[in-house]
Design an enzyme around this catalytic site. Sequence first.
Site, PDB file in Angstrom:
ATOM      1  N   CYS A   1       0.817  -1.226   0.000  1.00  0.00           N
ATOM      2  CA  CYS A   1       0.000   0.000   0.000  1.00  0.00           C
ATOM      3  C   CYS A   1       0.848   1.273   0.000  1.00  0.00           C
ATOM      4  O   CYS A   1       0.346   2.347  -0.336  1.00  0.00           O
ATOM      5  CB  CYS A   1      -0.951   0.015   1.188  1.00  0.00           C
ATOM      6  SG  CYS A   1      -2.137  -1.335   1.135  1.00  0.00           S
TER       7      CYS A   1
ATOM      8  N   HIS B   1      -3.504   7.162   2.726  1.00  0.00           N
ATOM      9  CA  HIS B   1      -3.880   5.855   2.184  1.00  0.00           C
ATOM     10  C   HIS B   1      -5.292   5.496   2.653  1.00  0.00           C
ATOM     11  O   HIS B   1      -5.601   5.566   3.850  1.00  0.00           O
ATOM     12  CB  HIS B   1      -2.884   4.797   2.639  1.00  0.00           C
ATOM     13  CG  HIS B   1      -3.303   3.414   2.288  1.00  0.00           C
ATOM     14  ND1 HIS B   1      -3.595   3.042   0.995  1.00  0.00           N
ATOM     15  CD2 HIS B   1      -3.523   2.320   3.050  1.00  0.00           C
ATOM     16  CE1 HIS B   1      -3.950   1.774   0.988  1.00  0.00           C
ATOM     17  NE2 HIS B   1      -3.928   1.312   2.219  1.00  0.00           N
TER      18      HIS B   1
ATOM     19  N   ASN C   1     -10.036  -0.352  -0.101  1.00  0.00           N
ATOM     20  CA  ASN C   1      -8.578  -0.264  -0.090  1.00  0.00           C
ATOM     21  C   ASN C   1      -8.051  -0.837  -1.414  1.00  0.00           C
ATOM     22  O   ASN C   1      -8.123  -2.049  -1.631  1.00  0.00           O
ATOM     23  CB  ASN C   1      -8.036  -1.057   1.102  1.00  0.00           C
ATOM     24  CG  ASN C   1      -6.526  -0.991   1.212  1.00  0.00           C
ATOM     25  OD1 ASN C   1      -5.839  -0.550   0.295  1.00  0.00           O
ATOM     26  ND2 ASN C   1      -6.003  -1.451   2.335  1.00  0.00           N
TER      27      ASN C   1
HETATM   28  O1  UT7 Z   1      -3.431  -1.043   3.914  1.00  0.00           O
HETATM   29  C1  UT7 Z   1      -3.385  -1.572   5.184  1.00  0.00           C
HETATM   30  C2  UT7 Z   1      -4.321  -2.720   5.138  1.00  0.00           C
HETATM   31  N1  UT7 Z   1      -5.234  -2.969   6.163  1.00  0.00           N
HETATM   32  C3  UT7 Z   1      -5.764  -2.111   7.048  1.00  0.00           C
HETATM   33  O2  UT7 Z   1      -5.480  -0.962   7.139  1.00  0.00           O
HETATM   34  C4  UT7 Z   1      -6.782  -2.726   7.963  1.00  0.00           C
HETATM   35  C5  UT7 Z   1      -6.669  -2.189   9.366  1.00  0.00           C
HETATM   36  N2  UT7 Z   1      -7.655  -2.811  10.226  1.00  0.00           N
HETATM   37  C6  UT7 Z   1      -8.975  -2.515  10.158  1.00  0.00           C
HETATM   38  O3  UT7 Z   1      -9.374  -1.715   9.339  1.00  0.00           O
HETATM   39  C7  UT7 Z   1      -9.905  -3.172  11.123  1.00  0.00           C
HETATM   40  O4  UT7 Z   1      -9.151  -3.865  12.119  1.00  0.00           O
HETATM   41  C8  UT7 Z   1     -10.870  -4.162  10.430  1.00  0.00           C
HETATM   42  C9  UT7 Z   1     -11.878  -3.410   9.580  1.00  0.00           C
HETATM   43  C10 UT7 Z   1     -10.111  -5.145   9.567  1.00  0.00           C
HETATM   44  C11 UT7 Z   1     -11.659  -4.950  11.468  1.00  0.00           C
HETATM   45  O5  UT7 Z   1     -12.372  -4.043  12.312  1.00  0.00           O
HETATM   46  P1  UT7 Z   1     -12.288  -4.174  13.895  1.00  0.00           P
HETATM   47  O6  UT7 Z   1     -13.167  -3.159  14.437  1.00  0.00           O
HETATM   48  O7  UT7 Z   1     -10.833  -4.143  14.268  1.00  0.00           O
HETATM   49  O8  UT7 Z   1     -12.903  -5.599  14.123  1.00  0.00           O
HETATM   50  P2  UT7 Z   1     -12.251  -6.872  14.860  1.00  0.00           P
HETATM   51  O9  UT7 Z   1     -11.211  -7.483  13.994  1.00  0.00           O
HETATM   52  O10 UT7 Z   1     -11.929  -6.529  16.271  1.00  0.00           O
HETATM   53  O11 UT7 Z   1     -13.501  -7.825  14.881  1.00  0.00           O
HETATM   54  C12 UT7 Z   1     -14.650  -7.530  15.703  1.00  0.00           C
HETATM   55  C13 UT7 Z   1     -15.717  -8.555  15.358  1.00  0.00           C
HETATM   56  C14 UT7 Z   1     -15.181  -9.994  15.334  1.00  0.00           C
HETATM   57  O12 UT7 Z   1     -16.190 -10.834  15.851  1.00  0.00           O
HETATM   58  P3  UT7 Z   1     -16.109 -11.373  17.368  1.00  0.00           P
HETATM   59  O13 UT7 Z   1     -14.819 -12.141  17.439  1.00  0.00           O
HETATM   60  O14 UT7 Z   1     -16.109 -10.140  18.221  1.00  0.00           O
HETATM   61  O15 UT7 Z   1     -17.332 -12.207  17.482  1.00  0.00           O
HETATM   62  C15 UT7 Z   1     -15.017 -10.260  13.866  1.00  0.00           C
HETATM   63  O16 UT7 Z   1     -15.130 -11.632  13.562  1.00  0.00           O
HETATM   64  O17 UT7 Z   1     -16.228  -8.278  14.049  1.00  0.00           O
HETATM   65  C16 UT7 Z   1     -16.183  -9.487  13.287  1.00  0.00           C
HETATM   66  N3  UT7 Z   1     -16.044  -9.163  11.880  1.00  0.00           N
HETATM   67  C17 UT7 Z   1     -17.098  -8.954  11.085  1.00  0.00           C
HETATM   68  N4  UT7 Z   1     -18.412  -8.973  11.325  1.00  0.00           N
HETATM   69  C18 UT7 Z   1     -19.230  -8.719  10.295  1.00  0.00           C
HETATM   70  C19 UT7 Z   1     -14.913  -9.014  11.166  1.00  0.00           C
HETATM   71  N5  UT7 Z   1     -15.206  -8.703   9.894  1.00  0.00           N
HETATM   72  C20 UT7 Z   1     -16.553  -8.664   9.805  1.00  0.00           C
HETATM   73  C21 UT7 Z   1     -17.466  -8.411   8.768  1.00  0.00           C
HETATM   74  N6  UT7 Z   1     -18.790  -8.452   9.060  1.00  0.00           N
HETATM   75  N7  UT7 Z   1     -17.063  -8.112   7.515  1.00  0.00           N
END
Ligand code: UT7
Length: 337
Positions: free
Chosen positions: A116, A258, A288
Site C-alpha cells: 500500500c 492511504h 482499499n
Molecule cells: O493497507 C493496510 C491494510 N489494512 C488495514 O489498514 C486494515 C486495518 N484494520 C482494520 O481496518 C480493522 O481492524 C478491520 C476493519 C479489519 C476490522 O475491524 P475491527 O473493528 O478491528 O474488528 P475486529 O477485527 O476486532 O472484529 C470484531 C468482530 C469480530 O467478531 P467477534 O470475534 O467479536 O465475534 C469479527 O469476527 O467483528 C467481526 N467481523 C465482522 N463482522 C461482520 C470481522 N469482519 C466482519 C465483517 N462483518 N465483515
Amino acid sequence: MPADHGLAAVLCGIGTWLPPRVVTNDDLAQRLETTDEWIRTRTGIRERRVIDPGMSTSTLAVEAGARALKSSGSTDVDLVIVATTTPDHPCPSTAPEVAHRLGLTGVPAFDLNAVCAGFVYALASAAGHIAAGSATRVLVIGADTFTTVLNPEDRTTVAIFGDGAGAVVLRAGTADEPGALGPFDLGSDGSHSDLLIVPAGGSQQRGSGLPLDPADVHFQMDGQPVFRNAVTRMSESAGKVLQRAGWRIEDVDRFACHQANARILSAVARNLEVDEDRLVVNVDRVGNTVAASIPLVLADAAAAGDIVPGHRVLVTSFGAGLGWGSTVLIWPELELG
Ligand code: UT7
C-alpha cells in the site's frame, strides 16, 4: 531525496481506471456472514470495484497509464514504474508489458512492490531518477487487483479491499514550481512482516519442501495491530515530511492518506489535530485499492474540486511490510485524465 538537490519531479498528468463491476456491501452480505451496517460503521466502505474474468493488473494499469499520458499532453516518457503487489505473473514483471501496450516498447520499465506504500515509494524512485538525470519524464502507475489474493470466504478482508489503478506523469522541473514533489519520508519495519502476508507463492514456501497449505495462498491480516500501526506510522511520517518541507500543519490544505478504513483516517486527523474536512476521502466508493489508493483519491478529489490548483497537499501511505511513505506538493493546473 530532497527536492532542492538537482532537478525536481513535477506532476504534469494524472489518470485513473476502475473495473466497471461494482460490488456493494449488500452483495457481500448475500454470500458471507456480514452486513452493510457492520462494514459501513467499522470501515466507512459502501462499495468496491472487482475485476471481471479476463482482466488482470496490466488491464487496469494500461487504462490508467493511457489516461495519465493523455492528461500530460504527451506520450513521451523515458521510464515506466508500475507499483503493484499483484503482478500479472510472478515472473516477468508487469511494467514491460504495460509499457509495450502503451506504445512505449524499449523504454526502461520495472515493477516496485511496497504494497500500500508502493505508489509513494514509486514517486520517490521516479524523483530520484529525475534528480540523477537518468530520466526526464516518468510514468508512475499504481495498480492492484488485490481481490485475486483474498480468501473469498474471509469476510474481513473481502469487505475492505477492491481493485483499481491510478497513474501520474512526472517531468523534470524545479523545486519552486507547482506540482514539484518532495521532500519524501520513507520507512519500513520488517519485524511485523507477518501482520499482513500471503505466506505461499514465494521462495520461502517453495524452498521449504513442505506440502502447500491451501490457506497460505491467500492474504492474511491481523486487523487490529495493523490499524494501530497505520495510524501511528502515517501520523509520524506526516510530521517528519512537514518538518523536512518547512511547512506547518496549518499550511496544509488537504491530507491525502492511504484509503484503508475511514476510522483510520479519522484517527490520523485526531493525532495531527486537524479538522476532518481537510482529509480527502474516497474509501467509501473504492475500499482499499493498495498501490492505486493514493492516485485514485488525489484524482477523485481534484475531479470533485476538493483539491484545486494552489492547494498544499500532504500525501501519506502505509501498508504491509510494514512500509510507509509521505511527500508534499502544491497542486498544479492539470487536465484530468
Ligand atoms: O493497507 C493496510 C491494510 N489494512 C488495514 O489498514 C486494515 C486495518 N484494520 C482494520 O481496518 C480493522 O481492524 C478491520 C476493519 C479489519 C476490522 O475491524 P475491527 O473493528 O478491528 O474488528 P475486529 O477485527 O476486532 O472484529 C470484531 C468482530 C469480530 O467478531 P467477534 O470475534 O467479536 O465475534 C469479527 O469476527 O467483528 C467481526 N467481523 C465482522 N463482522 C461482520 C470481522 N469482519 C466482519 C465483517 N462483518 N465483515
